[in-house]
Design a protein around this motif. Structure first.
Motif, PDB file in Angstrom:
ATOM      1  N   ALA A 196     -63.157  14.417 -11.760  1.00  0.00           N
ATOM      2  CA  ALA A 196     -62.664  14.375 -10.437  1.00  0.00           C
ATOM      3  C   ALA A 196     -61.707  15.533 -10.101  1.00  0.00           C
ATOM      4  CB  ALA A 196     -62.108  12.715 -10.486  1.00  0.00           C
ATOM      5  N   GLN A 197     -60.851  15.655 -11.157  1.00  0.00           N
ATOM      6  CA  GLN A 197     -59.748  16.648 -11.292  1.00  0.00           C
ATOM      7  C   GLN A 197     -60.372  18.167 -11.075  1.00  0.00           C
ATOM      8  OE1 GLN A 197     -59.616  14.134 -13.750  1.00  0.00           O
ATOM      9  NE2 GLN A 197     -58.675  13.000 -12.308  1.00  0.00           N
ATOM     10  N   LEU A 229     -61.447  18.306  -7.247  1.00  0.00           N
ATOM     11  CA  LEU A 229     -60.066  18.321  -6.537  1.00  0.00           C
ATOM     12  C   LEU A 229     -59.842  20.083  -6.443  1.00  0.00           C
ATOM     13  CD1 LEU A 229     -58.503  15.235  -7.177  1.00  0.00           C
ATOM     14  CD2 LEU A 229     -59.681  15.635  -5.078  1.00  0.00           C
ATOM     15  N   LEU A 277     -60.144  10.691  -2.559  1.00  0.00           N
ATOM     16  CA  LEU A 277     -60.335  10.140  -3.972  1.00  0.00           C
ATOM     17  C   LEU A 277     -60.324   8.731  -4.028  1.00  0.00           C
ATOM     18  CD1 LEU A 277     -60.854  11.429  -6.828  1.00  0.00           C
ATOM     19  CD2 LEU A 277     -58.344  11.276  -7.176  1.00  0.00           C
ATOM     20  N   SER A 318     -60.864   6.086  -6.417  1.00  0.00           N
ATOM     21  CA  SER A 318     -61.108   5.657  -7.709  1.00  0.00           C
ATOM     22  C   SER A 318     -59.767   5.360  -8.178  1.00  0.00           C
ATOM     23  CB  SER A 318     -61.809   6.521  -8.537  1.00  0.00           C
ATOM     24  OG  SER A 318     -61.902   6.459  -9.907  1.00  0.00           O
ATOM     25  N   ALA A 363     -59.325   7.423 -11.343  1.00  0.00           N
ATOM     26  CA  ALA A 363     -59.203   8.839 -11.246  1.00  0.00           C
ATOM     27  C   ALA A 363     -57.886   9.153 -10.569  1.00  0.00           C
ATOM     28  CB  ALA A 363     -60.346   9.306 -10.268  1.00  0.00           C
ATOM     29  N   ILE A 364     -57.503   8.157  -9.854  1.00  0.00           N
ATOM     30  CA  ILE A 364     -55.782   8.692  -9.432  1.00  0.00           C
ATOM     31  C   ILE A 364     -54.912   8.668 -10.467  1.00  0.00           C
ATOM     32  CG2 ILE A 364     -54.045   7.623  -8.036  1.00  0.00           C
ATOM     33  CD1 ILE A 364     -56.579   6.451  -5.926  1.00  0.00           C
ATOM     34  N   THR A 399     -55.359  11.788 -12.476  1.00  0.00           N
ATOM     35  CA  THR A 399     -54.679  12.907 -11.796  1.00  0.00           C
ATOM     36  C   THR A 399     -53.158  12.712 -11.786  1.00  0.00           C
ATOM     37  OG1 THR A 399     -56.543  12.857 -10.284  1.00  0.00           O
ATOM     38  CG2 THR A 399     -54.787  14.354  -9.460  1.00  0.00           C
ATOM     39  N   THR A 424     -52.808  18.040  -5.117  1.00  0.00           N
ATOM     40  CA  THR A 424     -52.708  16.422  -4.769  1.00  0.00           C
ATOM     41  C   THR A 424     -52.389  16.369  -3.523  1.00  0.00           C
ATOM     42  OG1 THR A 424     -50.538  16.714  -5.697  1.00  0.00           O
ATOM     43  CG2 THR A 424     -52.085  15.849  -7.133  1.00  0.00           C
ATOM     44  N   VAL A 456     -55.429  15.975  -0.654  1.00  0.00           N
ATOM     45  CA  VAL A 456     -56.520  14.742  -0.973  1.00  0.00           C
ATOM     46  C   VAL A 456     -55.530  13.540  -0.639  1.00  0.00           C
ATOM     47  CG1 VAL A 456     -55.851  14.644  -3.294  1.00  0.00           C
ATOM     48  CG2 VAL A 456     -57.992  13.863  -2.563  1.00  0.00           C
ATOM     49  N   TYR A 486     -55.491   9.507  -1.442  1.00  0.00           N
ATOM     50  CA  TYR A 486     -55.982   8.553  -2.469  1.00  0.00           C
ATOM     51  C   TYR A 486     -56.182   7.430  -1.886  1.00  0.00           C
ATOM     52  CZ  TYR A 486     -53.699  11.706  -5.908  1.00  0.00           C
ATOM     53  OH  TYR A 486     -53.533  12.799  -6.950  1.00  0.00           O
ATOM     54  N   ILE A 531     -65.135  11.205  -3.205  1.00  0.00           N
ATOM     55  CA  ILE A 531     -65.167  11.522  -4.744  1.00  0.00           C
ATOM     56  C   ILE A 531     -64.850  10.063  -5.176  1.00  0.00           C
ATOM     57  CG2 ILE A 531     -64.303  12.474  -6.737  1.00  0.00           C
ATOM     58  CD1 ILE A 531     -63.451  14.863  -4.992  1.00  0.00           C
TER      59      ILE A 531
END
Length: 302
Positions: A98-99, A102, A121, A123, A126-127, A130, A151, A154, A156, A176
């Motif tokens: 995921a990262q 991004l 993003l 998830s 995933a957040i 990150t 960051t 994107v 969240y 994602i």
């Protein structure tokens, strides 16, 4: 008697390590997942130099990564999907992939290679991962400014209700969401609602284990069961072939090549049968080491 452990950075994903265990004057090295030496986000693995016994992964034991730049493929997929008014759904592993995605999208936007379409993003895991990436800057290649820029680019999505409303918005975007092989998680809702529409794209970015939804979609299945119902899939199915965080067999051989002497025995693990057997062949042929692919629940006395 005492048992000692030593952890060394192994690339792959944040916090990944290989482990050297010392007991009774014997050493056993567990490779874990081996990262790639030139990953754009993660630092290269520390190279091991010796062990009496070795357990080594073989996820890509029968494959080499292509020379293609995954950013070129990512650009093409997002552009052509956006041009037809569609959404790109990316099933992604919450930690690592995921990262990297991004960062890749941010890089393309910064170079004016992509339109400024929104990226979500979706998830919670995933957040969280990150946030950890931002906290431990010395563990990867991205500096503070780049992390902040990535960051900021994107949105969240924390709440499940907010996740579901994404599917009602019919403007071009990138979502994602986990899980990476479409075996569970929020991505299933997006595939269920957006998969039947030809405008959209489902983009896979990593290894798909045999029999998973991801594997079956890549093999061309046009109907997939989600939440107990059959969902027709008309969306484009695409794959980024060179974004894997796993070393391929040449990169694993390079990682092993720094050992000062051959281990007494090398056990090939963590790979499908064909990949494990292929890795065994590569190590025996190239390095001349004694290798075995263990059976399930096999016990070995060292």
């Amino acid at each position: 008697s005492s048992i000692r452990f030593r952890f060394e950075r192994n690339g792959h994903i944040l916090g990944a390590s290989w482990v050297l265990l010392t007991a009774e004057k014997r050493t056993v090295l567990f490779s874990g997942d081996i990262g790639r030496p030139h990953d754009p986000v993660m630092k290269a693995p520390v190279l091991p130099t010796e062990a009496d016994y070795l357990l080594v992964e073989s996820t890509y034991g029968n494959r080499q990564h292509e020379e293609t730049d995954p950013l070129d493929q990512l650009e093409e997929v997002i552009k052509r999907t956006a041009a037809r008014g569609g959404t790109v759904i990316v099933p992604a592993f919450a930690v690592g992939r995921a990262q990297s995605l991004l960062y890749g999208i941010h890089t393309l936007k910064s170079a004016d290679r992509l339109p400024d379409i929104p990226v979500f993003l979706d998830s919670p895991m995933a957040i969280g991962a990150t946030d950890i990436l931002e906290k431990y800057l010395n563990e990867h290649r991205l500096n503070r400014d780049v992390c902040d820029a990535v960051t900021k680019s994107v949105t969240y999505v924390h709440a499940a209700e907010a996740s579901k409303t994404l599917d009602q918005n019919h403007y071009p975007k990138v979502i994602i969401a986990a899980s990476g092989m479409a075996t569970g998680g929020r991505v299933l809702h997006h595939i269920k609602h957006l998969g039947p529409d030809r405008k959209n794209t489902i983009l896979f970015t990593g290894f798909q284990a045999g029999g998973t939804r991801g594997d079956r979609l890549l093999k061309g299945e046009k109907e997939i069961k989600i939440h107990g119902e059959m969902v027709p899939i008309h969306a484009e199915i695409a794959s980024l072939d060179n974004m894997s965080a796993h070393a391929d067999y040449e990169e694993i051989l390079e990682w092993l090549g720094h050992m000062r002497k051959p281990p007494i025995k090398t056990f090939i693990t963590h790979g499908e049968e064909s990949a494990a057997q292929a890795m065994k062949g590569h190590i025996e042929e190239r390095l001349g080491w004694s290798c075995v692919v263990p059976d399930y629940q096999q016990t070995v006395e060292l």
